[in-house]
Design a protein around this motif. Sequence first.
Motif, PDB file in Angstrom:
ATOM      1  N   HIS A 168       0.880  -1.171   0.000  1.00 32.83           N
ATOM      2  CA  HIS A 168       0.000   0.000   0.000  1.00 32.83           C
ATOM      3  C   HIS A 168       0.916   1.218   0.000  1.00 32.83           C
ATOM      4  O   HIS A 168       1.505   1.565   1.021  1.00 32.83           O
ATOM      5  N   GLU A 169       1.035   1.863  -1.139  1.00 30.72           N
ATOM      6  CA  GLU A 169       2.069   2.893  -1.324  1.00 30.72           C
ATOM      7  C   GLU A 169       1.974   4.010  -0.292  1.00 30.72           C
ATOM      8  O   GLU A 169       2.991   4.429   0.287  1.00 30.72           O
ATOM      9  N   LEU A 170       0.766   4.499  -0.046  1.00 35.14           N
ATOM     10  CA  LEU A 170       0.618   5.596   0.908  1.00 35.14           C
ATOM     11  C   LEU A 170       0.957   5.145   2.326  1.00 35.14           C
ATOM     12  O   LEU A 170       1.632   5.868   3.078  1.00 35.14           O
ATOM     13  N   LEU A 211      11.279  -5.356   7.159  1.00 36.81           N
ATOM     14  CA  LEU A 211      12.368  -4.656   6.476  1.00 36.81           C
ATOM     15  C   LEU A 211      12.512  -5.150   5.041  1.00 36.81           C
ATOM     16  O   LEU A 211      12.712  -4.357   4.116  1.00 36.81           O
ATOM     17  N   GLN A 212      12.386  -6.448   4.838  1.00 39.66           N
ATOM     18  CA  GLN A 212      12.467  -7.012   3.495  1.00 39.66           C
ATOM     19  C   GLN A 212      11.360  -6.462   2.595  1.00 39.66           C
ATOM     20  O   GLN A 212      11.604  -6.074   1.449  1.00 39.66           O
ATOM     21  N   ALA A 213      10.129  -6.422   3.132  1.00 43.64           N
ATOM     22  CA  ALA A 213       9.000  -5.930   2.338  1.00 43.64           C
ATOM     23  C   ALA A 213       9.206  -4.482   1.918  1.00 43.64           C
ATOM     24  O   ALA A 213       8.933  -4.109   0.768  1.00 43.64           O
ATOM     25  N   ASP A 218       7.724  -2.042  -4.531  1.00 43.30           N
ATOM     26  CA  ASP A 218       7.591  -1.590  -5.922  1.00 43.30           C
ATOM     27  C   ASP A 218       7.471  -0.072  -6.010  1.00 43.30           C
ATOM     28  O   ASP A 218       7.454   0.483  -7.102  1.00 43.30           O
ATOM     29  N   SER A 219       7.366   0.586  -4.867  1.00 38.42           N
ATOM     30  CA  SER A 219       7.197   2.038  -4.836  1.00 38.42           C
ATOM     31  C   SER A 219       8.543   2.743  -4.800  1.00 38.42           C
ATOM     32  O   SER A 219       9.344   2.544  -3.886  1.00 38.42           O
ATOM     33  N   ALA A 220       8.787   3.585  -5.781  1.00 33.36           N
ATOM     34  CA  ALA A 220      10.034   4.348  -5.830  1.00 33.36           C
ATOM     35  C   ALA A 220      10.137   5.292  -4.636  1.00 33.36           C
ATOM     36  O   ALA A 220      11.227   5.510  -4.089  1.00 33.36           O
ATOM     37  N   ALA A 221       9.000   5.845  -4.226  1.00 31.73           N
ATOM     38  CA  ALA A 221       9.000   6.764  -3.074  1.00 31.73           C
ATOM     39  C   ALA A 221       9.406   6.027  -1.802  1.00 31.73           C
ATOM     40  O   ALA A 221      10.172   6.561  -0.986  1.00 31.73           O
ATOM     41  N   THR A 222       8.906   4.807  -1.622  1.00 25.97           N
ATOM     42  CA  THR A 222       9.273   4.025  -0.444  1.00 25.97           C
ATOM     43  C   THR A 222      10.758   3.705  -0.440  1.00 25.97           C
ATOM     44  O   THR A 222      11.437   3.840   0.584  1.00 25.97           O
ATOM     45  N   THR A 268      17.835   0.252  -6.891  1.00 28.22           N
ATOM     46  CA  THR A 268      17.689   1.516  -6.167  1.00 28.22           C
ATOM     47  C   THR A 268      18.511   1.542  -4.883  1.00 28.22           C
ATOM     48  O   THR A 268      19.154   2.545  -4.564  1.00 28.22           O
ATOM     49  N   LEU A 269      18.499   0.458  -4.138  1.00 33.18           N
ATOM     50  CA  LEU A 269      19.247   0.382  -2.883  1.00 33.18           C
ATOM     51  C   LEU A 269      20.526  -0.433  -3.022  1.00 33.18           C
ATOM     52  O   LEU A 269      21.195  -0.712  -2.020  1.00 33.18           O
ATOM     53  N   ALA A 270      20.869  -0.805  -4.249  1.00 32.17           N
ATOM     54  CA  ALA A 270      22.003  -1.708  -4.468  1.00 32.17           C
ATOM     55  C   ALA A 270      23.318  -1.136  -3.952  1.00 32.17           C
ATOM     56  O   ALA A 270      24.183  -1.876  -3.466  1.00 32.17           O
ATOM     57  N   SER A 271      23.474   0.178  -4.001  1.00 35.93           N
ATOM     58  CA  SER A 271      24.736   0.778  -3.565  1.00 35.93           C
ATOM     59  C   SER A 271      25.019   0.505  -2.088  1.00 35.93           C
ATOM     60  O   SER A 271      26.179   0.443  -1.675  1.00 35.93           O
TER      61      SER A 271
END
Length: 339
Positions: A168-170, A211-213, A218-222, A268-271
Amino acid sequence: YTDGTADSAPPRMSEEDKAFLQNVMKDGIINEQDRMKTILTEVTETMSKWRQELKVEDGDEHRVIELLQELRDCVEQIDFARSFAAMKGPDFLLGCVQEREHVPTTVRILCLGVLATMSGNNPPIQQQLLDMGALKTLSDIFFAETDDTNGKLRARTMQAIGAAVRSHELAEAVFTQLEQSPALLVAGLGMGSENYSSTPQVLRSRALFLLQALSTSDSAATLKLMKERFESAIVWVTEYVVDDKVEESPELRETALAMIQRILEQGTLASIVVNRKSAMVGMAVSRVAALRKLTGEEKEYAATELAQWEAILVLLSRADDSTAEPIESIDAAPKILNQ
């Protein structure tokens, strides 16, 4: 007919038989909505009794547990969960959980379980919980349980939070921006504990799952918020939770490795992982070598962890140190790893 039978009219059903059949049909079909109302009424009455008398009778507690278990079975169905939500069910459940002085811990834990069951993958209920401010309430409940030595109530609280926000993105955005959310995961994962195992495994498991979820959302903002506010938690997983010398549970190690693999594939978080490339590769090579030496049932039991480490090695070998792009995923390790 050649078999000796003949046409005959079917016997007429007697009034007594009709009455019996009608009773069976009436009593054998349960109206789930009516049943949930009955459960809500009965449990509410018992809760009021507990508040007034300041004591809990064993029979009452056992009865409430039975009713809540039945309710949990009902709300597994999405439509019934929404019907219960329309009865202000989430308000009732949260209210019960907050009654630390009057409601038994076993009942409070079960209320959290019902809340998690009805909200998981159910956007209307997730939105309702969000509108109620339930994420903040649940976070406050988590930190209030200072005497939860076995971790069961905090683990259920973490589960309820996860069910309320996942996909749930929001809700994900609201939770990741809560002031206390990083501290909640720090506590749940056992970060900073002098003895990692002093944090109950059931709690570490729920915290890692949440934390895994969020880290593979799938949300770029998250994901942006995870990078800004939860990097230390992800680093902790790469350093400690995947290490068999620290984390004894194979299930938790596999969950952690699946999270790292997905993070590397998403990009996105790979770094965060790639910044520890040398340490991760060293750990991976050592662990792969150890797992390949196993035989018999031990080898079969460790097959998933071995495949995960091999996949992570390949992904790290393809990663640039400054990568922020998805790394090509793999279906199998290259031949060099299998020699």
